[in-house]
Scaffold this motif. Structure first.
Motif, PDB file in Angstrom:
ATOM      1  N   GLY A   1      41.739 -49.344  -7.475  1.00 27.85           N
ATOM      2  CA  GLY A   1      42.176 -48.875  -8.788  1.00 27.85           C
ATOM      3  C   GLY A   1      42.995 -47.603  -8.707  1.00 27.85           C
ATOM      4  O   GLY A   1      44.026 -47.471  -9.377  1.00 27.85           O
TER       5      GLY A   1
ATOM      6  N   TYR B   1      43.139 -53.798 -14.597  1.00 25.90           N
ATOM      7  CA  TYR B   1      42.150 -52.726 -14.697  1.00 25.90           C
ATOM      8  C   TYR B   1      40.902 -53.174 -15.451  1.00 25.90           C
ATOM      9  O   TYR B   1      39.795 -52.723 -15.142  1.00 25.90           O
ATOM     10  CB  TYR B   1      42.754 -51.479 -15.333  1.00 25.90           C
TER      11      TYR B   1
ATOM     12  N   LEU C   1      38.906 -54.934 -12.877  1.00 24.32           N
ATOM     13  CA  LEU C   1      38.237 -53.975 -11.990  1.00 24.32           C
ATOM     14  C   LEU C   1      37.005 -53.379 -12.662  1.00 24.32           C
ATOM     15  O   LEU C   1      35.954 -53.206 -12.026  1.00 24.32           O
ATOM     16  CB  LEU C   1      39.200 -52.862 -11.578  1.00 24.32           C
ATOM     17  N   TYR C   2      37.120 -53.070 -13.942  1.00 28.31           N
ATOM     18  CA  TYR C   2      35.978 -52.553 -14.697  1.00 28.31           C
ATOM     19  C   TYR C   2      34.850 -53.588 -14.740  1.00 28.31           C
ATOM     20  O   TYR C   2      33.677 -53.247 -14.560  1.00 28.31           O
ATOM     21  CB  TYR C   2      36.424 -52.160 -16.107  1.00 28.31           C
TER      22      TYR C   2
ATOM     23  N   SER D   1      37.060 -48.943  -6.546  1.00 27.23           N
ATOM     24  CA  SER D   1      37.596 -47.678  -7.058  1.00 27.23           C
ATOM     25  C   SER D   1      38.859 -47.263  -6.314  1.00 27.23           C
ATOM     26  O   SER D   1      39.834 -46.808  -6.937  1.00 27.23           O
ATOM     27  CB  SER D   1      36.552 -46.571  -6.946  1.00 27.23           C
TER      28      SER D   1
END
Length: 158
Positions: free
Chosen positions: A17, A61, A64-65, A14
């Protein structure tokens, strides 16, 4: 596993990100403008380079998710599941797409005679890191798939 054992990894993902999003919003446009002002012969590349950086942010992203989804699977004791294999596959494809986009962008900069040695180092580092992440994800995906196959064979023999 106890709930929250992967909390530090989720927090790290997190934070990465949030930092990269703040760089994309606040730092990169100003850097592009400053570079265009300092080197007017390359001012025509200001927006194509920004678009390229933002285009690579999309798979970043998404990866990352997917990493957060994988950590969630681990928290729910579903590390050896088809869902985990699928998330690793998505992470692998995201890493490959990032490296391809950076390689394509560096080729465009090369043909515009705008490929500075400092930029080459940054691009090579990003490409190398993306390839390592893709290879690591592929190896983990294969291992999990093999473990799932062995588990299903054992379930059938009992």
């Amino acid at each position: 596993m106890k709930k929250g054992t992967t909390f530090s990894l989720e927090a790290a993902v997190s934070i990465v990100g949030i930092i990269s999003l703040s760089l994309c919003i606040f730092y990169f446009p100003g850097l592009a403008q400053e570079t265009a002002d300092r080197f007017p012969e390359f001012s025509g590349l200001q927006y194509p380079v920004l678009i390229g950086v933002y285009a690579t942010a999309i798979p970043f992203y998404f990866a990352l998710y997917q990493a957060l989804k994988l950590l969630n699977c681990i928290d729910r004791n579903k590390a050896f599941s088809e869902e985990a294999v699928k998330t690793l596959k998505h992470i692998k494809y995201c890493a490959i797409s990032i490296s391809v986009l950076y390689a394509f962008g560096s080729l465009l900069l090369f043909f515009e005679n705008a490929l500075h040695p400092g930029v080459v180092i940054i691009v090579a580092t990003v490409i190398f890191a993306s390839v390592v992440i893709a290879l690591f994800s592929a190896v983990l995906q294969m291992l999990l798939k093999n473990a799932l196959d062995i588990k299903s064979e054992n379930d059938l023999t009992v």
